[in-house]
Design a protein around this motif. Structure first.
Motif, PDB file in Angstrom:
ATOM      1  N   TYR A 163       0.817  -1.221   0.000  1.00 56.99           N
ATOM      2  CA  TYR A 163       0.000   0.000   0.000  1.00 56.99           C
ATOM      3  C   TYR A 163       0.851   1.272   0.000  1.00 56.99           C
ATOM      4  N   ARG A 164       2.162   1.165   0.287  1.00 57.33           N
ATOM      5  CA  ARG A 164       3.032   2.347   0.280  1.00 57.33           C
ATOM      6  C   ARG A 164       3.610   2.646  -1.099  1.00 57.33           C
ATOM      7  N   GLU A 165       3.362   1.766  -2.065  1.00 53.91           N
ATOM      8  CA  GLU A 165       3.983   1.931  -3.381  1.00 53.91           C
ATOM      9  C   GLU A 165       3.572   3.229  -4.079  1.00 53.91           C
ATOM     10  N   PRO A 166       2.269   3.602  -4.149  1.00 52.27           N
ATOM     11  CA  PRO A 166       1.922   4.857  -4.849  1.00 52.27           C
ATOM     12  C   PRO A 166       2.552   6.096  -4.210  1.00 52.27           C
ATOM     13  N   TYR A 167       2.587   6.121  -2.868  1.00 52.64           N
ATOM     14  CA  TYR A 167       3.170   7.303  -2.199  1.00 52.64           C
ATOM     15  C   TYR A 167       4.673   7.379  -2.447  1.00 52.64           C
ATOM     16  N   LEU A 168       5.369   6.239  -2.366  1.00 50.78           N
ATOM     17  CA  LEU A 168       6.820   6.249  -2.570  1.00 50.78           C
ATOM     18  C   LEU A 168       7.176   6.660  -4.000  1.00 50.78           C
ATOM     19  N   ARG A 169       6.363   6.249  -4.954  1.00 55.51           N
ATOM     20  CA  ARG A 169       6.625   6.660  -6.331  1.00 55.51           C
ATOM     21  C   ARG A 169       6.478   8.166  -6.503  1.00 55.51           C
ATOM     22  N   SER A 170       5.537   8.766  -5.776  1.00 51.70           N
ATOM     23  CA  SER A 170       5.300  10.206  -5.932  1.00 51.70           C
ATOM     24  C   SER A 170       6.385  11.054  -5.265  1.00 51.70           C
ATOM     25  N   VAL A 171       7.033  10.546  -4.192  1.00 46.97           N
ATOM     26  CA  VAL A 171       8.013  11.353  -3.459  1.00 46.97           C
ATOM     27  C   VAL A 171       9.438  10.872  -3.667  1.00 46.97           C
ATOM     28  N   TRP A 172       9.637   9.880  -4.554  1.00 48.01           N
ATOM     29  CA  TRP A 172      10.983   9.309  -4.668  1.00 48.01           C
ATOM     30  C   TRP A 172      11.988  10.310  -5.247  1.00 48.01           C
ATOM     31  N   ALA A 173      11.526  11.256  -6.059  1.00 42.52           N
ATOM     32  CA  ALA A 173      12.447  12.245  -6.623  1.00 42.52           C
ATOM     33  C   ALA A 173      13.030  13.132  -5.530  1.00 42.52           C
TER      34      ALA A 173
END
Length: 403
Positions: free
Chosen positions: A85-95
């Protein structure tokens, strides 16, 4: 003379010399009028160590000049799994996470196929400890902490602690109640813990994530573990409040604070007291006129009260059971019930089919109840319909007639 005897004689002479030197030093100090502690006889003065030096201060470790920098001989890396469930958030803030780690000389990778985050050193890394800070950053991100807050762990004066509380309480209902006790009503208890310890605390799932100074993290871990061991956090919060007030007084800096701190002792009730308390609670629940949250207060009877007023209300008499000398009828056993229903004479395969059918019916019933509970949240509330033109005219006519 043997070698052992000669070595023992030499050691005895050395010990006598050392004792004589120590006694001479003590005698010299006593002659000057100073009492020397036994453990501080051989301690020398340190002119460079003064009182104005803060030994606990964390000194900054800036990057060296490019001409003096030398890369590490080996690469260090840490990999950490994260929940789905953390995958969408991590993709958005990984930069933003990548840019923050690059400023500290680290590189990171996000593997969505394996659900893994990796942090590793590069040729630009100058701080050997910063890779451990990067590992803590990944831990916090996997445990539900948002990225702006988790990036603060890269600072030198901030550390993190992941407290595992899942295995401290066996009963699931008791575990949920004690975990909710940490948060408190409307998050008030958690806010008090954060203010007093100056730490960020996040309660999620089977862990509690905390960020702050080492002293604050120690207090947070103590509060959390005590709460899971059935010690309410309010006791530790009161103690921390008193310590904060005592620290403001310079007169009490070198004194013991034990006389100011409260001491809480567990009160063990007897079995009769527990039964009486339970019966009183059941009576308050059964009587609708009595507030269930009220606490009964037994006031002592004085001489001014009249006998009629002081006399308790007559309790309802229990009906006596009719005595019968015969024992109660024997209940049918499981075998008798199977014989009566005919299940006893069925074949093993037929019995398995019947049991599977019963189990399936029970599962369908439970699944239907759960589906109905989930669908309750999606039922739209009744919408208010505006009055039509004809209804408005009728209302206006009625109002004019009444006027």
């Amino acid at each position: 003379m043997s070698a052992e005897a000669s070595s023992s004689a030499v050691t005895s002479k050395k010990s006598k010399k050392n004792k004589s030197k120590a006694t001479d030093a003590v005698d010299a100090a006593t002659t000057n009028g100073e009492e020397v502690d036994k453990n501080k006889r051989h301690r020398k003065d340190k002119p460079w160590d003064t009182d104005d030096i803060d030994h606990w201060a964390v000194e900054s470790f800036p990057a060296p000049p490019t001409d003096q920098h030398r890369p590490f001989l080996e690469e260090s890396s840490f990999a950490l799994l994260f929940p789905k469930y953390r995958e969408p958030y991590l993709r958005s803030v990984w930069a933003s996470i990548t840019s923050a780690l690059e400023a500290n000389g680290l590189a990171c990778e996000l593997d969505l196929v394996q659900g893994k985050m990796t942090v590793k050193t590069t040729r630009k890394t100058w701080d050997p400890y910063v890779v451990l800070k990067g590992r803590d950053l990944l831990k916090l991100l996997a445990r539900g902490v948002n990225a702006p807050q988790a990036l603060k762990v890269l600072q030198d004066d901030i550390a993190c602690d992941i407290i595992k509380i899942g295995g401290l309480v066996r009963n699931k209902e008791r575990f949920v109640k004690r975990r909710q006790r940490i948060v408190g009503p409307n998050g008030s208890t958690l806010k008090a813990i954060e203010l007093l310890t100056e730490c960020y605390v996040l309660v999620q799932g089977n862990t509690v994530s905390a960020m702050g100074s080492y002293k604050g993290l120690k207090e947070v871990r103590r509060i959390i573990i005590d709460c899971m061991n059935n010690v309410h956090p309010i006791y530790r919060i009161k103690e921390l409040m008193i310590r904060r007030e005592l620290a403001k007084d310079p007169k009490l800096a070198n004194e013991s604070w034990d006389r100011f701190l409260p001491t809480f002792q567990k009160k063990h009730l007897k079995t009769s007291e527990k039964t009486a308390k339970k019966n009183a609670a059941l009576e308050r629940q059964s009587d609708p006129s009595v507030n269930p949250n009220s606490i009964p207060i037994s006031a002592p009877v004085t001489s001014t009260t009249t006998p009629a007023a002081s006399a308790p209300a007559p309790a309802a008499k229990k009906q006596k059971k009719v005595y019968t000398p015969f024992p109660p009828p024997q209940q049918p056993s499981k075998l008798d019930l199977q014989l009566a229903s005919g299940e006893y004479f069925l074949k093993p395969k037929e019995k398995e089919i019947i049991e599977k059918r019963k189990k399936l019916e029970k599962q369908q019933e439970v699944a239907g109840e759960r589906r109905a509970m989930r669908e309750e949240a999606f039922i739209a509330p009744p919408e208010k319909r505006d009055d039509t033109v004809q209804e408005k005219k009728k209302k206006r006519k009625r109002a004019e007639e009444l006027m």
